[in-house]
Design a protein around this motif. Structure first.
Motif, PDB file in Angstrom:
ATOM      1  N   MET A   1       8.449 -51.208 -34.462  1.00 58.53           N
ATOM      2  CA  MET A   1       9.170 -50.834 -35.676  1.00 58.53           C
ATOM      3  C   MET A   1      10.602 -51.366 -35.650  1.00 58.53           C
ATOM      4  N   VAL A   2      11.245 -51.222 -34.491  1.00 59.87           N
ATOM      5  CA  VAL A   2      12.617 -51.719 -34.341  1.00 59.87           C
ATOM      6  C   VAL A   2      12.647 -53.231 -34.506  1.00 59.87           C
ATOM      7  N   PHE A   3      11.655 -53.926 -33.898  1.00 66.63           N
ATOM      8  CA  PHE A   3      11.602 -55.387 -34.004  1.00 66.63           C
ATOM      9  C   PHE A   3      11.478 -55.819 -35.456  1.00 66.63           C
ATOM     10  N   SER A   4      10.592 -55.165 -36.214  1.00 64.70           N
ATOM     11  CA  SER A   4      10.380 -55.526 -37.616  1.00 64.70           C
ATOM     12  C   SER A   4      11.663 -55.374 -38.420  1.00 64.70           C
ATOM     13  N   ALA A   5      12.389 -54.300 -38.172  1.00 62.93           N
ATOM     14  CA  ALA A   5      13.641 -54.063 -38.900  1.00 62.93           C
ATOM     15  C   ALA A   5      14.680 -55.120 -38.557  1.00 62.93           C
ATOM     16  N   HIS A   6      14.788 -55.425 -37.249  1.00 60.57           N
ATOM     17  CA  HIS A   6      15.756 -56.459 -36.833  1.00 60.57           C
ATOM     18  C   HIS A   6      15.357 -57.836 -37.365  1.00 60.57           C
ATOM     19  N   LEU A   7      14.068 -58.143 -37.344  1.00 60.04           N
ATOM     20  CA  LEU A   7      13.593 -59.438 -37.849  1.00 60.04           C
ATOM     21  C   LEU A   7      13.884 -59.559 -39.340  1.00 60.04           C
ATOM     22  N   GLU A   8      13.715 -58.474 -40.063  1.00 59.30           N
ATOM     23  CA  GLU A   8      13.993 -58.493 -41.498  1.00 59.30           C
ATOM     24  C   GLU A   8      15.473 -58.741 -41.750  1.00 59.30           C
ATOM     25  N   GLN A   9      16.330 -58.126 -40.943  1.00 56.19           N
ATOM     26  CA  GLN A   9      17.768 -58.358 -41.062  1.00 56.19           C
ATOM     27  C   GLN A   9      18.121 -59.820 -40.758  1.00 56.19           C
ATOM     28  N   PHE A  10      17.499 -60.339 -39.703  1.00 58.40           N
ATOM     29  CA  PHE A  10      17.750 -61.732 -39.304  1.00 58.40           C
ATOM     30  C   PHE A  10      17.320 -62.678 -40.431  1.00 58.40           C
ATOM     31  N   THR A  11      16.128 -62.473 -40.967  1.00 56.66           N
ATOM     32  CA  THR A  11      15.601 -63.335 -42.025  1.00 56.66           C
ATOM     33  C   THR A  11      16.451 -63.223 -43.288  1.00 56.66           C
ATOM     34  N   SER A  12      16.882 -61.995 -43.605  1.00 55.45           N
ATOM     35  CA  SER A  12      17.737 -61.799 -44.776  1.00 55.45           C
ATOM     36  C   SER A  12      19.062 -62.539 -44.617  1.00 55.45           C
ATOM     37  N   ALA A  13      19.639 -62.487 -43.423  1.00 55.64           N
ATOM     38  CA  ALA A  13      20.902 -63.186 -43.150  1.00 55.64           C
ATOM     39  C   ALA A  13      20.709 -64.702 -43.240  1.00 55.64           C
ATOM     40  N   LEU A  14      19.556 -65.179 -42.774  1.00 54.36           N
ATOM     41  CA  LEU A  14      19.246 -66.607 -42.854  1.00 54.36           C
ATOM     42  C   LEU A  14      19.163 -67.040 -44.315  1.00 54.36           C
ATOM     43  N   THR A  15      18.445 -66.284 -45.114  1.00 59.83           N
ATOM     44  CA  THR A  15      18.304 -66.614 -46.531  1.00 59.83           C
ATOM     45  C   THR A  15      19.654 -66.617 -47.234  1.00 59.83           C
ATOM     46  N   GLN A  16      20.462 -65.599 -46.947  1.00 59.84           N
ATOM     47  CA  GLN A  16      21.779 -65.493 -47.577  1.00 59.84           C
ATOM     48  C   GLN A  16      22.689 -66.656 -47.164  1.00 59.84           C
ATOM     49  N   SER A  17      22.606 -67.051 -45.896  1.00 58.25           N
ATOM     50  CA  SER A  17      23.463 -68.161 -45.427  1.00 58.25           C
ATOM     51  C   SER A  17      23.107 -69.471 -46.126  1.00 58.25           C
ATOM     52  N   LEU A  18      21.835 -69.668 -46.402  1.00 57.96           N
ATOM     53  CA  LEU A  18      21.410 -70.867 -47.120  1.00 57.96           C
ATOM     54  C   LEU A  18      21.875 -70.813 -48.575  1.00 57.96           C
ATOM     55  N   ASN A  19      21.789 -69.633 -49.181  1.00 59.63           N
ATOM     56  CA  ASN A  19      22.186 -69.479 -50.581  1.00 59.63           C
ATOM     57  C   ASN A  19      23.687 -69.605 -50.773  1.00 59.63           C
ATOM     58  N   THR A  20      24.460 -69.186 -49.786  1.00 57.61           N
ATOM     59  CA  THR A  20      25.926 -69.201 -49.911  1.00 57.61           C
ATOM     60  C   THR A  20      26.572 -70.411 -49.234  1.00 57.61           C
ATOM     61  N   GLN A  21      25.739 -71.332 -48.768  1.00 54.25           N
ATOM     62  CA  GLN A  21      26.232 -72.594 -48.192  1.00 54.25           C
ATOM     63  C   GLN A  21      27.075 -72.406 -46.931  1.00 54.25           C
ATOM     64  N   ILE A  22      26.751 -71.389 -46.131  1.00 48.52           N
ATOM     65  CA  ILE A  22      27.462 -71.218 -44.849  1.00 48.52           C
ATOM     66  C   ILE A  22      26.524 -71.476 -43.664  1.00 48.52           C
ATOM     67  N   PHE A  23      25.291 -71.881 -43.952  1.00 54.00           N
ATOM     68  CA  PHE A  23      24.289 -72.139 -42.907  1.00 54.00           C
ATOM     69  C   PHE A  23      24.676 -73.362 -42.092  1.00 54.00           C
ATOM     70  N   VAL A  24      24.589 -73.240 -40.783  1.00 53.82           N
ATOM     71  CA  VAL A  24      24.836 -74.374 -39.872  1.00 53.82           C
ATOM     72  C   VAL A  24      23.517 -74.840 -39.255  1.00 53.82           C
ATOM     73  N   LYS A  25      22.818 -73.919 -38.563  1.00 57.28           N
ATOM     74  CA  LYS A  25      21.535 -74.272 -37.963  1.00 57.28           C
ATOM     75  C   LYS A  25      20.865 -73.019 -37.421  1.00 57.28           C
ATOM     76  N   VAL A  26      19.607 -73.173 -37.004  1.00 52.94           N
ATOM     77  CA  VAL A  26      18.875 -72.117 -36.308  1.00 52.94           C
ATOM     78  C   VAL A  26      18.315 -72.706 -35.022  1.00 52.94           C
ATOM     79  N   SER A  27      18.374 -71.924 -33.956  1.00 51.13           N
ATOM     80  CA  SER A  27      17.790 -72.348 -32.683  1.00 51.13           C
ATOM     81  C   SER A  27      16.841 -71.263 -32.187  1.00 51.13           C
ATOM     82  N   LEU A  28      15.613 -71.675 -31.849  1.00 51.71           N
ATOM     83  CA  LEU A  28      14.624 -70.757 -31.293  1.00 51.71           C
ATOM     84  C   LEU A  28      14.348 -71.161 -29.845  1.00 51.71           C
ATOM     85  N   GLY A  29      14.401 -70.205 -28.926  1.00 47.47           N
ATOM     86  CA  GLY A  29      14.212 -70.534 -27.518  1.00 47.47           C
ATOM     87  C   GLY A  29      13.475 -69.452 -26.740  1.00 47.47           C
ATOM     88  N   HIS A  30      13.407 -69.681 -25.429  1.00 42.49           N
ATOM     89  CA  HIS A  30      12.724 -68.765 -24.504  1.00 42.49           C
ATOM     90  C   HIS A  30      11.275 -68.536 -24.975  1.00 42.49           C
TER      91      HIS A  30
END
Length: 401
Positions: A1-30
């Motif tokens: 449940m905690v993971f889902s909430a955090h993932l939703e926050q992360f995805t929402s922030a990603l979407t907002q950064s793209l919409n507001t032109q402040i997006f730099v990049k995303v890195s997925l690791g480990h």
């Protein structure tokens, strides 16, 4: 449940950064998933054909794989990858970094950090080519059905647009070999619908800032009328199209003479006009080498390449090389540095040879005494004709050699 909430926050922030032109990049690791040798995924925003997309770099142990997705698809994929194998996801923006991490003990944390970058990277695609002729605000490209009213290249005109830029790139490199201000008048022999003529005018005036006059010579009156109408609508005041033949055009004051796909001896007519005018640059893409081929077929001289020329296709290629080779020698005789290289006219026709002459000495038709170098060239032309059983080359007859 905690993971889902955090993932939703992360995805929402990603979407907002793209919409507001402040997006730099995303890195997925480990990565702890099932795909063999996959290590990381890096995501950045790119613009391809005026559409924003997310470019994914899949970093494997021994190779990288590149894929582009729409923004919506890309956001969804990032979310899915964080559910199915990647334990750390970092969103970089110009305001902050946001890190979603699944720890080894099963705990999930979402934390912020100081922005690693304060600038949004350029969104141009790595493979997007810098073009000398751009599609934006070019009314002649719209009139010629290359672009729409917004400057977007039509899908069925992509090949033609690439051809135009390829052609200008070649001419650009050749013009750079001439002294500044040399190109005052250009004649494009057999200009057709004028795609390349308009592009050259645009390049000379918009990029090089020259005040050159450009004339397109075309036999078909309907093409002449069409091109003159487009030139008028484009306010290209020093571009003009005239009805006529290469042979009949008076090119005495031309600095750059061009003839692409002039059939058979019409190419010789064009070269003759250029030499007679002492043009600083002559550029021709010959086709239909019938005059020399007929003589080779008629005389059937036995030589070291007879085992090849007994086959029609090889004879045709040999005739092309001999014809253009002698043209190059004649240009050298009249004081031109010559180049012969491959020119891809467009995606639907075979590759062509481009024969180029760049003036290096003042030798002209009016010259009296020939040099030792010229004597050697004349002998080479004579020997070449004898070797292949050629009675005469049309260009040497025009020039009285």
């Amino acid at each position: 449940m905690v993971f889902s909430a955090h993932l939703e926050q992360f995805t929402s922030a990603l979407t907002q950064s793209l919409n507001t032109q402040i997006f730099v990049k995303v890195s997925l690791g480990h990565y702890k998933g099932e795909e063999n040798a996959l290590k990381q995924i890096h995501v950045r925003k790119v613009t391809i054909k005026r559409e924003d997309r997310l470019a994914f770099t899949y970093r494997y142990q021994t190779r990288d794989v590149f894929k582009n997705y729409s923004l919506h698809e890309g956001i969804h994929l990032i979310s899915e990858y964080l559910k199915t194998g990647f334990k750390i996801g970092t969103l970089f923006t110009t305001e902050k970094d946001l890190i979603l991490e699944q720890l080894n003990n099963g705990k999930v944390v979402l934390r912020e950090a100081k922005a690693s970058s304060k600038e949004v990277p350029a969104a141009s695609h790595d493979k997007e080519k810098s073009r000398l002729i751009t599609a934006d605000s070019k009314s002649y490209l719209t009139e010629l059905k290359i672009t729409d009213a917004d400057g977007k290249v039509f899908k069925n005109a992509q090949d033609k647009f690439r051809q135009i830029n390829h052609y200008i790139e070649i001419l650009s490199s050749l013009i750079k070999e001439l002294p500044d201000g040399t190109i005052k008048k250009v004649a494009d022999m057999g200009s057709g619908k004028g795609y390349l003529t308009f592009a050259l005018y645009d390049y000379l005036h918009s990029v090089l800032k020259l005040d050159s006059e450009v004339v397109g010579v075309e036999y078909r009156q309907d093409m002449v009328d069409l091109c003159n109408d487009v030139a008028r609508k484009s306010s290209f005041s020093k571009l003009n199209f005239v009805q006529g033949t290469i042979e009949g055009y008076h090119a005495d004051d031309v600095n750059l003479l061009i003839a692409l796909h002039a059939c058979d001896t019409a190419t010789d007519d064009a070269i003759f006009k250029g030499i007679k005018a002492n043009a600083e640059l002559i550029v021709v893409a010959p086709c239909c080498h019938k005059q020399i081929r007929r003589q080779i077929e008629q005389h059937k001289v036995k030589n070291d390449v007879s085992f090849l020329t007994k086959y029609g296709i090889f004879l045709e290629r040999q005739a092309e090389m001999v014809t253009d080779g002698i043209r190059a020698l004649i240009l050298e005789y009249f004081g031109y540095k010559t180049k012969v290289f491959e020119f891809i006219s467009d995606a639907h026709t075979p590759k062509n040879v481009l024969v180029v002459g760049i003036k290096k000495s003042p030798k002209s038709l009016a010259g009296n005494q020939i040099s030792e170098e010229q004597k050697v060239l004349l002998q080479r032309i004579k020997d070449s004709k004898a070797y292949f059983g050629i009675g005469y080359h049309h260009l040497e007859r025009l020039l009285g050699l």
